[in-house]
Design a protein around this motif. Sequence first.
Motif, mmCIF file in Angstrom:
data_model
loop_
_atom_site.group_PDB
_atom_site.id
_atom_site.type_symbol
_atom_site.label_atom_id
_atom_site.label_comp_id
_atom_site.label_asym_id
_atom_site.label_seq_id
_atom_site.Cartn_x
_atom_site.Cartn_y
_atom_site.Cartn_z
ATOM 1 N N VAL A 94 1.021 -1.375 -0.108
ATOM 2 C CA VAL A 94 -0.030 -0.102 0.025
ATOM 3 C C VAL A 94 0.800 1.218 0.079
ATOM 4 C CG1 VAL A 94 -1.588 1.303 1.590
ATOM 5 C CG2 VAL A 94 -2.308 -1.142 0.997
ATOM 6 N N ALA A 95 1.953 1.269 0.835
ATOM 7 C CA ALA A 95 2.980 2.483 0.701
ATOM 8 C C ALA A 95 3.558 2.606 -0.495
ATOM 9 C CB ALA A 95 3.875 2.163 1.902
ATOM 10 N N LYS A 96 3.966 1.637 -1.110
ATOM 11 C CA LYS A 96 4.610 1.599 -2.287
ATOM 12 C C LYS A 96 3.560 2.181 -3.416
ATOM 13 C CE LYS A 96 7.837 -2.087 -2.122
ATOM 14 N NZ LYS A 96 8.236 -3.361 -2.861
ATOM 15 N N SER A 97 2.353 1.616 -3.408
ATOM 16 C CA SER A 97 1.350 2.022 -4.403
ATOM 17 C C SER A 97 1.019 3.550 -4.330
ATOM 18 C CB SER A 97 0.192 1.193 -4.388
ATOM 19 O OG SER A 97 0.266 -0.265 -4.222
ATOM 20 N N LEU A 98 0.911 3.955 -2.811
ATOM 21 C CA LEU A 98 0.475 5.485 -2.855
ATOM 22 C C LEU A 98 1.554 6.320 -3.129
ATOM 23 C CD1 LEU A 98 -1.064 5.532 1.062
ATOM 24 C CD2 LEU A 98 -2.100 5.801 -1.208
ATOM 25 N N SER A 99 2.936 5.944 -2.951
ATOM 26 C CA SER A 99 4.083 6.646 -3.368
ATOM 27 C C SER A 99 4.145 6.845 -4.811
ATOM 28 C CB SER A 99 5.376 5.960 -2.769
ATOM 29 O OG SER A 99 6.531 6.587 -3.304
ATOM 30 N N LEU A 100 3.830 5.567 -5.595
ATOM 31 C CA LEU A 100 3.860 5.683 -6.933
ATOM 32 C C LEU A 100 2.602 6.597 -7.676
ATOM 33 C CD1 LEU A 100 5.614 3.983 -9.318
ATOM 34 C CD2 LEU A 100 3.718 2.454 -9.189
#
Length: 332
Positions: A94-100
């Motif tokens: 989730v953190a990576k997706s939000l960052s992306l």
Amino acid sequence: MLVLGIETSCDETAAALVEDGRRVLSDVVSTQVDIHRRWGGVVPELASRNHVVQVMPVLHEALTRANKTLDDVDLIAVTSGPGLIGALLVGVQVAKSLSLATGKPFVGANHLEGHLLAIRLLEDAPEPPFLGLVVSGGHTSLYEVQDYGRYRLVGSTRDDAAGEAYDKTARILGLPYPGGLPIDQLAQKGDPEAIRFPRALPGADNFDWSFSGLKTAVAQHVRKHGVPEGQALADLCASFQEAVADALSKKFVAAARRLGLKNLVVCGGVAANSRLRSLSKERAEDRHLKLYLPPVRLCTDNGAMIAVAGYEAWRRGLRGDFNLSADPAWRM
Ligand code: KG4
Ligand code: ZN
């Protein structure tokens, strides 16, 4: 700096918004205990699946309560270890997706560092060096906090964590999972001297604990006398609780003296325990040590402590990249 903290390492789905690592704007925790209770403990696969369901609504709620949007967030902090691998992966993805999606940076935070640094959310927080005891369902570890990011392990449990001892003892007594709170509540009506349960590894030379013998002593008592009820149950809980609080507080007070540290932090889920809190205060006062205890809601798992740990990691120059994975056994 506005930090979004995301925590999914065990059976709590949590998100919080924290300003400059000190001021909580919102702190939302969705617990799965009702789902795991019927199994008597956390079922990892069920935990991961429920994090998938809960994580976006919890995130949304944290933003709404703080009256912020993702645009306002400067850093995304996520627990990337230690914990259950499948559960951790949900938060990390989730953190990576939000960052992306937003272009905002992210960083992996250590769950134990989160527990230790939750104390920074208090007005009156100690600065390193201090002695920190993390006492939770998965860990019982004593650290010399030399600086942010510099933690020396000086003692730990050789078998069960203290919270695990609570949970296993509750199971033996037919009390619900997680066992900490129900045992604590019964213990407050019981006599702590009714049964003398063993204190393992009492030697002053090491700062390690062992709690599996205590759980076995409870099991033996129950085998002999049956599962107690009424006052006898309260007495057993109080005696068990006294053994845990006594063993924990004796050692960390001795360790503080040996290491010449004046400040102590006790944190993690078991730090919510009424007897551990009162006995720690007593013993610290006797020895002129200053004890810091987070309020109960910051002792158990939450997103605010992860925002603090992520903020501190960021200040030390740590950065998340898209290769970041979950590390279930990450040692601080
Ligand atoms: O820190 P935490 O929420 O999750 C982990 O990282 O493990 O700690 C959960 C543990 C459980 O074992 C629970 O039984 C224990 O903390 N706990 C307590 C109390 N409240 C929660 N143990 C003793 N007394 C309490 N009042
Ligand atoms: Zn925890």
